[in-house]
Design an enzyme around this catalytic site. Structure first.
Site, PDB file in Angstrom:
ATOM      1  N   ASP A 167       0.851  -1.188   0.000  1.00 58.79           N
ATOM      2  CA  ASP A 167       0.000   0.000   0.000  1.00 58.79           C
ATOM      3  C   ASP A 167       0.887   1.238   0.000  1.00 58.79           C
ATOM      4  O   ASP A 167       1.904   1.273   0.690  1.00 58.79           O
ATOM      5  CB  ASP A 167      -0.879  -0.033   1.257  1.00 58.79           C
ATOM      6  CG  ASP A 167      -1.801   1.166   1.345  1.00 58.79           C
ATOM      7  OD1 ASP A 167      -2.063   1.792   0.298  1.00 58.79           O
ATOM      8  OD2 ASP A 167      -2.266   1.473   2.464  1.00 58.79           O
ATOM      9  N   ASP A 171      -1.581  -1.166  -3.874  1.00 59.55           N
ATOM     10  CA  ASP A 171      -1.918  -0.382  -5.068  1.00 59.55           C
ATOM     11  C   ASP A 171      -0.759  -0.361  -6.066  1.00 59.55           C
ATOM     12  O   ASP A 171       0.332  -0.862  -5.781  1.00 59.55           O
ATOM     13  CB  ASP A 171      -2.342   1.045  -4.677  1.00 59.55           C
ATOM     14  CG  ASP A 171      -1.367   1.677  -3.699  1.00 59.55           C
ATOM     15  OD1 ASP A 171      -0.143   1.504  -3.885  1.00 59.55           O
ATOM     16  OD2 ASP A 171      -1.820   2.349  -2.741  1.00 59.55           O
ATOM     17  N   ASP A 226      -3.946 -10.306 -16.032  1.00 64.82           N
ATOM     18  CA  ASP A 226      -4.900 -11.383 -15.822  1.00 64.82           C
ATOM     19  C   ASP A 226      -6.144 -11.066 -16.646  1.00 64.82           C
ATOM     20  O   ASP A 226      -6.722  -9.983 -16.515  1.00 64.82           O
ATOM     21  CB  ASP A 226      -5.260 -11.427 -14.320  1.00 64.82           C
ATOM     22  CG  ASP A 226      -5.590 -12.819 -13.848  1.00 64.82           C
ATOM     23  OD1 ASP A 226      -6.298 -13.532 -14.568  1.00 64.82           O
ATOM     24  OD2 ASP A 226      -5.147 -13.176 -12.737  1.00 64.82           O
ATOM     25  N   ASP A 266      -7.832 -16.527 -17.116  1.00 64.11           N
ATOM     26  CA  ASP A 266      -8.608 -17.135 -16.028  1.00 64.11           C
ATOM     27  C   ASP A 266      -9.581 -18.188 -16.578  1.00 64.11           C
ATOM     28  O   ASP A 266     -10.281 -17.937 -17.567  1.00 64.11           O
ATOM     29  CB  ASP A 266      -9.389 -16.005 -15.336  1.00 64.11           C
ATOM     30  CG  ASP A 266     -10.001 -16.419 -14.012  1.00 64.11           C
ATOM     31  OD1 ASP A 266      -9.247 -16.757 -13.092  1.00 64.11           O
ATOM     32  OD2 ASP A 266     -11.244 -16.392 -13.914  1.00 64.11           O
ATOM     33  N   GLU A 311      -5.336 -20.801 -17.524  1.00 64.36           N
ATOM     34  CA  GLU A 311      -5.645 -21.564 -16.310  1.00 64.36           C
ATOM     35  C   GLU A 311      -6.627 -22.670 -16.682  1.00 64.36           C
ATOM     36  O   GLU A 311      -7.718 -22.409 -17.152  1.00 64.36           O
ATOM     37  CB  GLU A 311      -6.274 -20.653 -15.246  1.00 64.36           C
ATOM     38  CG  GLU A 311      -6.420 -21.366 -13.917  1.00 64.36           C
ATOM     39  CD  GLU A 311      -7.508 -20.781 -13.026  1.00 64.36           C
ATOM     40  OE1 GLU A 311      -7.448 -20.980 -11.806  1.00 64.36           O
ATOM     41  OE2 GLU A 311      -8.442 -20.131 -13.537  1.00 64.36           O
ATOM     42  N   HIS A 323      -2.724 -17.492  -5.665  1.00 62.87           N
ATOM     43  CA  HIS A 323      -3.688 -16.827  -4.787  1.00 62.87           C
ATOM     44  C   HIS A 323      -4.895 -17.706  -4.455  1.00 62.87           C
ATOM     45  O   HIS A 323      -5.759 -17.288  -3.692  1.00 62.87           O
ATOM     46  CB  HIS A 323      -4.154 -15.529  -5.454  1.00 62.87           C
ATOM     47  CG  HIS A 323      -4.923 -15.802  -6.708  1.00 62.87           C
ATOM     48  ND1 HIS A 323      -4.340 -16.380  -7.828  1.00 62.87           N
ATOM     49  CD2 HIS A 323      -6.230 -15.635  -7.015  1.00 62.87           C
ATOM     50  CE1 HIS A 323      -5.258 -16.531  -8.761  1.00 62.87           C
ATOM     51  NE2 HIS A 323      -6.403 -16.089  -8.299  1.00 62.87           N
ATOM     52  N   ASP A 324      -4.998 -18.884  -5.059  1.00 62.77           N
ATOM     53  CA  ASP A 324      -6.111 -19.800  -4.780  1.00 62.77           C
ATOM     54  C   ASP A 324      -5.683 -20.983  -3.922  1.00 62.77           C
ATOM     55  O   ASP A 324      -6.494 -21.858  -3.637  1.00 62.77           O
ATOM     56  CB  ASP A 324      -6.678 -20.373  -6.091  1.00 62.77           C
ATOM     57  CG  ASP A 324      -7.386 -19.329  -6.946  1.00 62.77           C
ATOM     58  OD1 ASP A 324      -7.898 -18.348  -6.384  1.00 62.77           O
ATOM     59  OD2 ASP A 324      -7.423 -19.515  -8.175  1.00 62.77           O
TER      60      ASP A 324
HETATM   61  O1  TEU Z   1     -10.007 -19.759 -10.357  1.00 66.55           O
HETATM   62  C1  TEU Z   1     -10.633 -20.812 -11.006  1.00 66.55           C
HETATM   63  C2  TEU Z   1     -11.191 -21.824 -10.168  1.00 66.55           C
HETATM   64  O2  TEU Z   1     -11.691 -22.820 -10.671  1.00 66.55           O
HETATM   65  C3  TEU Z   1     -11.188 -21.578  -8.721  1.00 66.55           C
HETATM   66  O3  TEU Z   1     -12.485 -21.355  -8.330  1.00 66.55           O
HETATM   67  C4  TEU Z   1     -10.657 -22.702  -7.990  1.00 66.55           C
HETATM   68  O4  TEU Z   1     -11.440 -23.835  -8.235  1.00 66.55           O
HETATM   69  C5  TEU Z   1     -10.727 -22.381  -6.545  1.00 66.55           C
HETATM   70  O5  TEU Z   1     -10.134 -21.146  -6.328  1.00 66.55           O
HETATM   71  C6  TEU Z   1     -10.014 -23.393  -5.767  1.00 66.55           C
HETATM   72  O6  TEU Z   1     -10.185 -23.071  -4.440  1.00 66.55           O
HETATM   73  C7  TEU Z   1      -9.974 -18.549 -11.007  1.00 66.55           C
HETATM   74  C8  TEU Z   1      -9.246 -17.529 -10.164  1.00 66.55           C
HETATM   75  O7  TEU Z   1      -7.917 -17.912 -10.042  1.00 66.55           O
HETATM   76  C9  TEU Z   1      -9.963 -17.383  -8.870  1.00 66.55           C
HETATM   77  O8  TEU Z   1      -9.294 -16.520  -7.985  1.00 66.55           O
HETATM   78  C10 TEU Z   1     -11.333 -16.838  -9.174  1.00 66.55           C
HETATM   79  O9  TEU Z   1     -12.087 -16.777  -7.999  1.00 66.55           O
HETATM   80  C11 TEU Z   1     -12.068 -17.711 -10.182  1.00 66.55           C
HETATM   81  O10 TEU Z   1     -11.265 -18.067 -11.290  1.00 66.55           O
HETATM   82  C12 TEU Z   1     -13.249 -16.966 -10.745  1.00 66.55           C
HETATM   83  O11 TEU Z   1     -12.795 -15.941 -11.581  1.00 66.55           O
END
Ligand code: TEU
Length: 543
Positions: free
Chosen positions: A25, A33, A102, A203, A245, A319-320
């Site tokens: 930030d 940001d 992205d 994505d 992805e 991040h997932d």
């Molecule tokens: O993620 C794709 C996706 O299938 C995710 O929902 C995944 O199954 C989940 O995060 C697993 O816990 C992408 C992005 O990376 C994610 O951050 C988004 O929420 C999602 O698409 C929707 O755009």
């Protein structure tokens, strides 16, 4: 600096993923940001990365932290302005760092102008940009579930129709069968290319050919036709790097996506290895201890399967996903050593590595009370499972292990207040271990995880065996040790990693006596392997 004018430059590159909300930030509002990122470019240059994959920075109501876009051609205000974005692209480029944006092309926010128009009536020109089915309230077209819980169909009273959403209700799916929509998306991509963006992460691209009536989401019949058109129309420059992805991709399909002729994409993110700690047939939320043989056979299948027929991406974190050191390493005594092991294990493989912010510091998971979670997937999962009768403490235990929010705590820059992330109140809690785990401390310590990543990045550029070598898995059934060879006609590389907290027996394969030690996490290799010991040896072969 890499010569980025030619297709394939990304095979020697390493990328760094930034989750902008949690990176840095600059104005005290508690939200990372673009000027914050700008102020950290020197850090990334020092690490040695060639590009930044920037998670979405577009205008968005933030129902899913920016993966719900309301305007593809504007920056979300708390992140900054278009001028900030232009400056970031230019300043990064000066340091040899490309910006990879992205692209969320599967859905928009329900606040996007197209969707607001679509709601105005069945005859509205934008109505067909989304996926609608006639019906009556309470009886959706079928029983498909959304990824973030509930039905995938949302009723709109005024239209007497349902719309389809694979993710949250606020993320209506786009109708790729409409050519005008596709054209509009390609134009938008060209807008970003013209601003200097050098690649894209796509994505859930495996979903764009969906056929909800047949309950098909990923791998629909028109999927590859769409991707080829997208590639032809929007990714005209050979030098653009594109990574799709694709949770649904297996080796055969990944060959199509990443076909070396370049008619589709540069590479995909596939997630098969991510299930090595789930029970057989299990999903993300089903916990099991890591099976090293399963992980190894999966990685090996991808290494040999795509050899010269496609291209792999390499990653542990994003991040997932939860933090890899908490997941497959050790958070305690061996945190530093196991974080280095994880890096060494991955960076000897063929493919393009992606570092998720903080991975290079060995950042760990966080354990929060349920009220503190922000992620829509986590919150919905908790509500759904508790309502179905599961014990709250059991659901919370799963969340602690696997929630996406583990990755989304603010970047730990220093031992100062809020880890130096913000002067204000952080939008999401900082992991309390920041006084110990932070970038300032890592930079001051020549033995830190940071310098292991830095060294691995440099090694990958120096020796062609990293890019070109053929892969052989050693000792596939060994439950403690992951060891493999990479070979070209001129070089051999041996990577050996003890994935356990116990000593492991290990015999050096023949011919490696006197080989050059490229990197290790516990000094020179001895007869067996110490807990979480990892190293790489390299040998030149005589012609
Ligand atoms: O993620 C794709 C996706 O299938 C995710 O929902 C995944 O199954 C989940 O995060 C697993 O816990 C992408 C992005 O990376 C994610 O951050 C988004 O929420 C999602 O698409 C929707 O755009």
């Amino acid at each position: 600096m890499l010569d980025k004018t030619k297709r394939g430059w990304w095979q020697s590159a390493v990328f760094y993923q930034i989750y902008p909300k949690s990176f840095q930030d600059s104005d005290g509002d508690g939200i990372g940001d673009l000027p914050g990122i700008l102020s950290r470019l020197d850090y990334l240059e020092k690490l040695g990365v060639d590009g930044i994959w920037l998670s979405p920075v577009y205008a968005s109501p933030q129902a899913d932290n920016g993966y719900d876009i309301s305007d593809y051609r504007a920056i979300w205000e708390p992140f900054g302005t278009m001028e900030d974005m232009d400056r970031l692209i230019a300043e990064a480029k000066k340091r040899g760092i490309s910006i990879i944006m992205d692209l969320v092309l599967n859905h928009t926010s329900d606040q996007h102008r197209w969707f607001r128009e679509a709601l105005k009536g069945r005859d509205n020109p934008w109505h067909d940009y989304y996926i609608w089915r006639d019906g009556v309230p309470g009886t959706p077209p079928n029983d498909m579930r959304a990824n973030f819980g509930g039905s995938a169909w949302e009723w709109v009273e005024e239209l007497g129709q349902y719309y389809f959403h694979q993710f949250a209700v606020q993320q209506p799916d786009l109708n790729w069968a409409n050519p005008r929509l596709r054209r509009e998306l390609y134009d938008m991509i060209r807008f970003w290319v013209s601003r200097g963006v050098e690649g894209f992460r796509l994505d859930v691209i495996d979903s764009v050919g969906k056929e909800p009536d047949r309950q098909i989401t990923s791998r629909g019949p028109r999927l590859h036709e769409y991707i080829r058109e997208l590639s032809r129309e929007a990714f005209k420059e050979e030098s653009l790097v594109t990574v799709g992805e694709a949770w649904s991709a297996d080796v055969e399909e990944a060959k199509q996506y990443s076909d070396p002729t370049g008619r589709e994409l540069s590479m995909v993110f596939q997630f098969e290895h991510n299930f090595a700690d789930c029970p057989p047939g299990g999903k993300k939320w089903d916990l099991a201890p890591l099976s090293l043989p399963k992980l190894k056979s999966c990685l090996a299948r991808w290494q040999t399967g795509l050899f010269r027929q496609g291209w792999n991406s390499l990653f542990w974190d994003n991040h997932d996903l939860p933090r890899i050191v908490s997941r497959w390493g050790d958070e305690g005594e061996y945190r530093v050593r196991s974080a280095k092991l994880l890096a060494i294990a991955l960076y000897g493989l063929q493919g393009t590595p992606y570092i998720f912010q903080g991975e290079e510091l060995g950042m760990t998971n966080i354990r929060l009370p349920i009220e503190a979670y922000e992620d829509i997937e986590t919150r919905n999962l908790y509500a759904e499972r508790v309502a179905a009768g599961e014990r709250p403490e059991d659901v919370l235990a799963v969340i602690h292990a696997r929630s996406r929010d583990n990755a989304r705590t603010p970047m730990q820059w220093s031992e100062e207040k809020n880890a130096g992330f913000t002067a204000g109140i952080p939008w999401f809690p900082v992991n309390p271990n920041y006084p110990e785990i932070n970038a300032r401390a890592a930079l001051a310590d020549p033995d830190s995880v940071f310098y292991t990543y830095q060294k691995l990045i440099a090694l990958r550029k120096r020796f062609p065996v990293f890019r070109d070598g053929a892969f052989t898995l050693l000792d596939p059934e060994n439950e403690q040790v992951f060891a493999y060879l990479r070979e070209t006609g001129a070089e051999r590389l041996l990577t050996v990693c003890n994935f356990s907290a116990a000593v492991a027996a290990w015999e050096m394969p023949e011919g490696f006596a006197g080989a050059e030690l490229l990197i290790s996490n516990c000094g020179a290799p001895g007869p067996g392997l110490r807990p979480y010991e990892a190293y790489m040896l390299r040998q030149e072969l005589r012609p």
